[in-house]
Design a protein around this motif. Structure first.
Motif, PDB file in Angstrom:
ATOM      1  N   HIS A  12      43.787  98.575  39.307  1.00  0.00           N
ATOM      2  CA  HIS A  12      44.479  97.344  38.945  1.00  0.00           C
ATOM      3  C   HIS A  12      44.242  97.078  37.461  1.00  0.00           C
ATOM      4  O   HIS A  12      43.106  96.920  37.027  1.00  0.00           O
ATOM      5  CB  HIS A  12      43.964  96.166  39.779  1.00  0.00           C
ATOM      6  CG  HIS A  12      44.287  96.296  41.233  1.00  0.00           C
ATOM      7  ND1 HIS A  12      45.427  95.796  41.774  1.00  0.00           N
ATOM      8  CD2 HIS A  12      43.626  96.905  42.244  1.00  0.00           C
ATOM      9  CE1 HIS A  12      45.463  96.064  43.065  1.00  0.00           C
ATOM     10  NE2 HIS A  12      44.374  96.744  43.379  1.00  0.00           N
ATOM     11  N   PHE A  52      43.760  87.698  40.038  1.00  0.00           N
ATOM     12  CA  PHE A  52      43.422  87.421  41.430  1.00  0.00           C
ATOM     13  C   PHE A  52      42.976  85.980  41.529  1.00  0.00           C
ATOM     14  O   PHE A  52      41.958  85.596  40.970  1.00  0.00           O
ATOM     15  CB  PHE A  52      42.313  88.348  41.910  1.00  0.00           C
ATOM     16  CG  PHE A  52      42.691  89.803  41.922  1.00  0.00           C
ATOM     17  CD1 PHE A  52      43.281  90.352  43.053  1.00  0.00           C
ATOM     18  CD2 PHE A  52      42.465  90.613  40.827  1.00  0.00           C
ATOM     19  CE1 PHE A  52      43.634  91.695  43.080  1.00  0.00           C
ATOM     20  CE2 PHE A  52      42.812  91.950  40.837  1.00  0.00           C
ATOM     21  CZ  PHE A  52      43.401  92.485  41.971  1.00  0.00           C
ATOM     22  N   GLU A  61      49.834  92.511  38.075  1.00  0.00           N
ATOM     23  CA  GLU A  61      50.134  91.845  39.347  1.00  0.00           C
ATOM     24  C   GLU A  61      49.363  90.538  39.452  1.00  0.00           C
ATOM     25  O   GLU A  61      48.240  90.419  38.979  1.00  0.00           O
ATOM     26  CB  GLU A  61      49.770  92.732  40.531  1.00  0.00           C
ATOM     27  CG  GLU A  61      50.727  93.863  40.754  1.00  0.00           C
ATOM     28  CD  GLU A  61      50.454  94.576  42.066  1.00  0.00           C
ATOM     29  OE1 GLU A  61      49.437  94.277  42.711  1.00  0.00           O
ATOM     30  OE2 GLU A  61      51.259  95.439  42.424  1.00  0.00           O
ATOM     31  N   ARG A  62      49.984  89.574  40.089  1.00  0.00           N
ATOM     32  CA  ARG A  62      49.343  88.283  40.329  1.00  0.00           C
ATOM     33  C   ARG A  62      49.210  88.139  41.842  1.00  0.00           C
ATOM     34  O   ARG A  62      50.208  88.112  42.556  1.00  0.00           O
ATOM     35  CB  ARG A  62      50.194  87.160  39.755  1.00  0.00           C
ATOM     36  CG  ARG A  62      49.600  85.789  39.969  1.00  0.00           C
ATOM     37  CD  ARG A  62      50.535  84.731  39.396  1.00  0.00           C
ATOM     38  NE  ARG A  62      50.039  83.405  39.679  1.00  0.00           N
ATOM     39  CZ  ARG A  62      49.345  82.675  38.819  1.00  0.00           C
ATOM     40  NH1 ARG A  62      49.083  83.150  37.614  1.00  0.00           N
ATOM     41  NH2 ARG A  62      48.927  81.471  39.144  1.00  0.00           N
ATOM     42  N   ILE A  63      47.971  88.027  42.310  1.00  0.00           N
ATOM     43  CA  ILE A  63      47.713  87.935  43.740  1.00  0.00           C
ATOM     44  C   ILE A  63      47.026  86.605  44.010  1.00  0.00           C
ATOM     45  O   ILE A  63      45.964  86.327  43.466  1.00  0.00           O
ATOM     46  CB  ILE A  63      46.843  89.117  44.217  1.00  0.00           C
ATOM     47  CG1 ILE A  63      47.585  90.426  43.945  1.00  0.00           C
ATOM     48  CG2 ILE A  63      46.495  88.977  45.683  1.00  0.00           C
ATOM     49  CD1 ILE A  63      46.797  91.654  44.221  1.00  0.00           C
ATOM     50  N   GLU A  64      47.662  85.784  44.858  1.00  0.00           N
ATOM     51  CA  GLU A  64      47.126  84.457  45.180  1.00  0.00           C
ATOM     52  C   GLU A  64      46.948  84.318  46.680  1.00  0.00           C
ATOM     53  O   GLU A  64      47.778  84.801  47.455  1.00  0.00           O
ATOM     54  CB  GLU A  64      48.091  83.360  44.695  1.00  0.00           C
ATOM     55  CG  GLU A  64      48.251  83.287  43.204  1.00  0.00           C
ATOM     56  CD  GLU A  64      49.157  82.138  42.789  1.00  0.00           C
ATOM     57  OE1 GLU A  64      49.003  81.043  43.365  1.00  0.00           O
ATOM     58  OE2 GLU A  64      50.001  82.347  41.913  1.00  0.00           O
ATOM     59  N   GLY A  94      45.608  92.548  36.010  1.00  0.00           N
ATOM     60  CA  GLY A  94      46.001  91.751  37.173  1.00  0.00           C
ATOM     61  C   GLY A  94      45.247  90.452  37.231  1.00  0.00           C
ATOM     62  O   GLY A  94      44.185  90.279  36.635  1.00  0.00           O
ATOM     63  N   PHE A 127      41.661  90.293  51.627  1.00  0.00           N
ATOM     64  CA  PHE A 127      41.654  91.757  51.687  1.00  0.00           C
ATOM     65  C   PHE A 127      40.916  92.182  52.942  1.00  0.00           C
ATOM     66  O   PHE A 127      39.722  91.961  53.080  1.00  0.00           O
ATOM     67  CB  PHE A 127      40.951  92.340  50.457  1.00  0.00           C
ATOM     68  CG  PHE A 127      41.702  92.149  49.183  1.00  0.00           C
ATOM     69  CD1 PHE A 127      42.733  92.992  48.846  1.00  0.00           C
ATOM     70  CD2 PHE A 127      41.373  91.121  48.312  1.00  0.00           C
ATOM     71  CE1 PHE A 127      43.431  92.831  47.666  1.00  0.00           C
ATOM     72  CE2 PHE A 127      42.050  90.946  47.131  1.00  0.00           C
ATOM     73  CZ  PHE A 127      43.094  91.797  46.806  1.00  0.00           C
ATOM     74  N   ASP A 147      41.173  84.713  46.146  1.00  0.00           N
ATOM     75  CA  ASP A 147      41.187  85.860  47.065  1.00  0.00           C
ATOM     76  C   ASP A 147      39.826  85.999  47.730  1.00  0.00           C
ATOM     77  O   ASP A 147      38.849  85.432  47.294  1.00  0.00           O
ATOM     78  CB  ASP A 147      41.535  87.154  46.336  1.00  0.00           C
ATOM     79  CG  ASP A 147      40.549  87.483  45.245  1.00  0.00           C
ATOM     80  OD1 ASP A 147      39.808  86.572  44.842  1.00  0.00           O
ATOM     81  OD2 ASP A 147      40.512  88.635  44.808  1.00  0.00           O
TER      82      ASP A 147
END
Length: 80
Positions: A71, A76, A55-58, A74, A62, A79
């Motif tokens: 994870h 981040f 997963e790519r979280i930009e 992934g 949180f 974040d």
């Protein structure tokens, strides 16, 4: 030694049997119950685990705990 004489021998034997069986029964339960509770807690924890792959979280904040989340591979970015 008078507890092994005739008038009280029967009661002494019966009470000894009851006493030993109760004491070993309570010991067995005191060992068994914590183990069962530990297994139930481990099963409950494992049932709530979420696995996230690649997963790519930009630009995400949180505001919750990441407990029970795994994870793998992934990314981040930015974040908090």
């Amino acid at each position: 030694m008078k507890c092994w004489d005739y008038p009280v021998k029967d009661n002494t034997v019966k009470l000894a049997i009851v006493w030993f069986s109760l004491s070993f029964g309570y010991y067995g339960l005191s060992v068994w119950f914590p183990d069962v509770i530990k297994h139930l807690q481990a099963d409950e924890y494992a049932s709530r685990v979420k696995i996230h792959n690649n997963e790519r979280i930009e630009d995400f904040t949180f505001n919750f705990t990441l407990e029970n989340q795994i994870h793998k591979n992934g990314v981040f970015i930015n974040d908090s």
